[in-house]
Motif scaffolding. Structure first.
Motif, PDB file in Angstrom:
ATOM      1  N   GLU A   1     -10.316   1.560  -8.401  1.00 30.44           N
ATOM      2  CA  GLU A   1     -11.570   1.933  -7.892  1.00 30.44           C
ATOM      3  C   GLU A   1     -11.777   3.464  -9.050  1.00 30.44           C
ATOM      4  O   GLU A   1     -11.201   5.030  -8.596  1.00 30.44           O
ATOM      5  CB  GLU A   1     -11.184   2.834  -6.520  1.00 30.44           C
ATOM      6  CG  GLU A   1     -11.689   1.799  -5.608  1.00 30.44           C
ATOM      7  CD  GLU A   1     -11.442   2.131  -4.481  1.00 30.44           C
ATOM      8  OE1 GLU A   1     -11.708   3.577  -4.128  1.00 30.44           O
ATOM      9  OE2 GLU A   1     -12.201   1.606  -3.244  1.00 30.44           O
TER      10      GLU A   1
ATOM     11  N   ARG B   1      -2.539   2.723  -5.794  1.00 35.11           N
ATOM     12  CA  ARG B   1      -3.092   1.533  -5.541  1.00 35.11           C
ATOM     13  C   ARG B   1      -2.737   0.499  -6.180  1.00 35.11           C
ATOM     14  O   ARG B   1      -2.829  -0.572  -5.616  1.00 35.11           O
ATOM     15  CB  ARG B   1      -3.954   1.932  -6.701  1.00 35.11           C
ATOM     16  CG  ARG B   1      -5.222   3.222  -5.712  1.00 35.11           C
ATOM     17  CD  ARG B   1      -5.744   2.372  -4.554  1.00 35.11           C
ATOM     18  NE  ARG B   1      -6.617   3.370  -4.065  1.00 35.11           N
ATOM     19  CZ  ARG B   1      -7.715   2.415  -3.196  1.00 35.11           C
ATOM     20  NH1 ARG B   1      -8.019   1.415  -2.677  1.00 35.11           N
ATOM     21  NH2 ARG B   1      -8.980   3.161  -2.764  1.00 35.11           N
ATOM     22  N   ILE B   2      -2.120   0.313  -7.164  1.00 35.88           N
ATOM     23  CA  ILE B   2      -1.467  -0.491  -8.184  1.00 35.88           C
ATOM     24  C   ILE B   2       0.368  -0.808  -7.633  1.00 35.88           C
ATOM     25  O   ILE B   2       0.955  -2.193  -8.037  1.00 35.88           O
ATOM     26  CB  ILE B   2      -1.887  -0.619  -9.172  1.00 35.88           C
ATOM     27  CG1 ILE B   2      -2.053  -2.167  -9.420  1.00 35.88           C
ATOM     28  CG2 ILE B   2      -0.744   0.095 -10.229  1.00 35.88           C
ATOM     29  CD1 ILE B   2      -2.528  -2.770 -11.160  1.00 35.88           C
TER      30      ILE B   2
ATOM     31  N   PHE C   1      -8.943  -8.660  -9.665  1.00 38.44           N
ATOM     32  CA  PHE C   1      -8.812  -8.281  -8.370  1.00 38.44           C
ATOM     33  C   PHE C   1      -8.193  -6.576  -7.850  1.00 38.44           C
ATOM     34  O   PHE C   1      -8.217  -5.315  -8.164  1.00 38.44           O
ATOM     35  CB  PHE C   1      -8.553  -8.690  -7.007  1.00 38.44           C
ATOM     36  CG  PHE C   1      -7.748  -8.185  -6.044  1.00 38.44           C
ATOM     37  CD1 PHE C   1      -8.885  -7.966  -4.854  1.00 38.44           C
ATOM     38  CD2 PHE C   1      -6.847  -7.502  -5.879  1.00 38.44           C
ATOM     39  CE1 PHE C   1      -8.851  -7.373  -3.649  1.00 38.44           C
ATOM     40  CE2 PHE C   1      -6.973  -6.634  -4.461  1.00 38.44           C
ATOM     41  CZ  PHE C   1      -7.198  -6.440  -3.147  1.00 38.44           C
ATOM     42  N   GLY C   2      -7.358  -6.381  -9.284  1.00 43.41           N
ATOM     43  CA  GLY C   2      -6.084  -5.234  -8.803  1.00 43.41           C
ATOM     44  C   GLY C   2      -6.688  -4.226 -10.041  1.00 43.41           C
ATOM     45  O   GLY C   2      -6.965  -2.785  -9.608  1.00 43.41           O
TER      46      GLY C   2
ATOM     47  N   TYR D   1      -9.137  -2.980  -7.822  1.00 38.69           N
ATOM     48  CA  TYR D   1      -8.830  -1.842  -6.556  1.00 38.69           C
ATOM     49  C   TYR D   1      -8.545  -0.316  -7.433  1.00 38.69           C
ATOM     50  O   TYR D   1      -8.113  -0.018  -6.223  1.00 38.69           O
ATOM     51  CB  TYR D   1      -7.942  -2.702  -5.611  1.00 38.69           C
ATOM     52  CG  TYR D   1      -7.080  -1.865  -5.029  1.00 38.69           C
ATOM     53  CD1 TYR D   1      -7.881  -2.489  -3.564  1.00 38.69           C
ATOM     54  CD2 TYR D   1      -5.672  -1.406  -4.458  1.00 38.69           C
ATOM     55  CE1 TYR D   1      -6.985  -1.632  -2.350  1.00 38.69           C
ATOM     56  CE2 TYR D   1      -5.440  -0.621  -3.569  1.00 38.69           C
ATOM     57  CZ  TYR D   1      -5.965  -1.196  -2.566  1.00 38.69           C
ATOM     58  OH  TYR D   1      -5.078  -0.395  -1.466  1.00 38.69           O
TER      59      TYR D   1
ATOM     60  N   PHE E   1       0.823  -1.027   0.201  1.00 39.52           N
ATOM     61  CA  PHE E   1       0.226  -0.076   0.364  1.00 39.52           C
ATOM     62  C   PHE E   1       0.949   1.158  -0.169  1.00 39.52           C
ATOM     63  O   PHE E   1       1.711   1.420   0.842  1.00 39.52           O
ATOM     64  CB  PHE E   1      -0.723   0.168   1.177  1.00 39.52           C
ATOM     65  CG  PHE E   1      -2.209  -0.922   1.686  1.00 39.52           C
ATOM     66  CD1 PHE E   1      -3.151  -1.311   0.292  1.00 39.52           C
ATOM     67  CD2 PHE E   1      -1.583  -2.087   1.900  1.00 39.52           C
ATOM     68  CE1 PHE E   1      -3.764  -2.215   0.432  1.00 39.52           C
ATOM     69  CE2 PHE E   1      -2.271  -3.306   1.922  1.00 39.52           C
ATOM     70  CZ  PHE E   1      -3.592  -2.889   1.377  1.00 39.52           C
TER      71      PHE E   1
ATOM     72  N   PHE F   1      -0.399  -7.319  -3.897  1.00 37.66           N
ATOM     73  CA  PHE F   1      -0.934  -8.744  -3.575  1.00 37.66           C
ATOM     74  C   PHE F   1      -0.703  -9.812  -3.831  1.00 37.66           C
ATOM     75  O   PHE F   1      -1.100 -10.373  -4.045  1.00 37.66           O
ATOM     76  CB  PHE F   1      -2.125  -7.613  -4.960  1.00 37.66           C
ATOM     77  CG  PHE F   1      -2.357  -6.533  -5.080  1.00 37.66           C
ATOM     78  CD1 PHE F   1      -3.515  -5.825  -4.525  1.00 37.66           C
ATOM     79  CD2 PHE F   1      -1.722  -5.649  -6.268  1.00 37.66           C
ATOM     80  CE1 PHE F   1      -3.891  -4.475  -4.915  1.00 37.66           C
ATOM     81  CE2 PHE F   1      -1.966  -4.287  -6.499  1.00 37.66           C
ATOM     82  CZ  PHE F   1      -2.928  -4.590  -5.537  1.00 37.66           C
TER      83      PHE F   1
END
Length: 324
Positions: free
Chosen positions: A293, A258-259, A287-288, A291, A93, A132
């Motif tokens: 958003e 985020r990634i 999922f990535g 995530y 994160f 992840f």
């Protein structure tokens, strides 16, 4: 703490992991009399630990909060678990959570006893985290042994259960110069130079058993490509590789938080980003992307990724429809 008995340390450890201990239960855990327990409690108080006591039939002991934080009393597996968890959070994160995790990690390592501090530092230095990643269970002793060997540049031997090749499922003995441990694709890997095969290899830690140092020191070699995580990813991609390109309607700083390094990120003139992603499981791609958003457009994607996104979209839509 040099003159503190092992029993008193055990008492402190129990008090740190339980809100309230009835006196009889605590004495039973320590296999001592109530009189000895009271003497050990007094010893902790003399050392500055705020231990509160309640008298009577339901009496017991509790380590109170407040004041300066006492030294942590943890065993090897707990120390390793803290380092792995905090280090993983810091790398997975961005922003304030990452900074707080790194700060907490530094404080935890600082207050560990010397021997555990060295093992924890070895693990942190020997591990390359990938975002992840959610590795399956690996014995703490395996992690600690390999981390120390990496730090000390010591050759190791271990049993390894091969999946393919001439003897699938058979445990073979391996002789390796360990380089780094990596978490990629939800699994732990050891990257090292296999002395029997005279070549670099990656080993899944959940298939690795009873590693032991040989006391033979080696001169470090350069891992192919110079990046242990990239080496593991390249090996995985030779089996089943998923490569896709997506456009994200969000600024680069947001996407990076985020990634992170899970994808190659290129800023576009319209303020968005273009991502080049390589993975081995379409579910982790889904999922990535979720995530992020942010609105995502598939520029080029394998059919397995498109199919997974459609299945997830349908399943989540049906779930949302059940809400009152």
């Amino acid at each position: 703490m040099a003159n503190t008995s092992a029993r008193t340390l055990r008492l402190l450890s129990l008090l740190q992991t339980h809100r309230f201990w009835p006196g009889t239960e605590l004495a039973g855990r320590l296999e001592v009399s109530m009189r000895t327990l009271r003497r050990d409690i007094d010893r902790l108080r003399e050392l500055g630990y705020p231990v509160h006591s309640n008298r009577g039939v339901e009496g017991g002991y509790q380590l109170a909060p407040g004041g300066s934080m006492p030294p942590l009393v943890v065993d090897e597996e707990e120390a390793i678990a803290m380092v792995v968890a905090l280090g993983g959070t810091a790398s997975a994160f961005g922003g304030a959570l990452s900074e707080a995790s790194l700060s907490a990690l530094a404080k935890v390592v600082q207050v560990l006893p010397g021997r555990l501090r060295r093992r924890a530092e070895s693990l942190r230095a020997a591990t390359v985290d990938a975002p992840f990643s959610q590795a399956p269970e690996v014995e703490a002793g395996v992690l600690a042994t390999l981390a120390q060997a990496i730090r000390d540049q010591e050759r190791v031997r271990f049993g390894y259960t091969a999946r393919g090749g001439s003897a699938p499922g058979e445990e073979l003995r391996r002789h390796v110069e360990p380089h780094r441990m990596v978490t990629v694709g939800r699994r732990w890997y050891l990257v090292g130079y296999d002395l029997d095969r005279q070549d670099w290899r990656s080993f899944r830690l959940d298939r690795l058993a009873e590693p032991a140092g040989t006391k033979a020191i080696f001169r470090p070699r350069d891992v192919p490509g110079g990046d242990a995580a990239a080496y593991v990813r390249a090996g995985l991609s030779r089996g089943e590789s998923l490569r896709l390109t997506v456009s994200v309607a969000a600024p680069r700083p947001h996407v990076e938080r985020r990634i992170g390094p899970w994808a190659t990120i290129v800023a576009e003139e319209d303020g968005g980003c273009r991502l080049e992603i390589e993975a081995t499981d379409p579910r982790w791609v889904a999922f990535g992307l979720a995530y992020l958003e942010a609105p995502v457009t598939l520029v080029d994607a394998p059919e397995s990724v498109v199919r997974t996104l459609r299945e997830w979209s349908q399943r989540l839509g049906e779930t949302a429809a059940t809400a009152g």
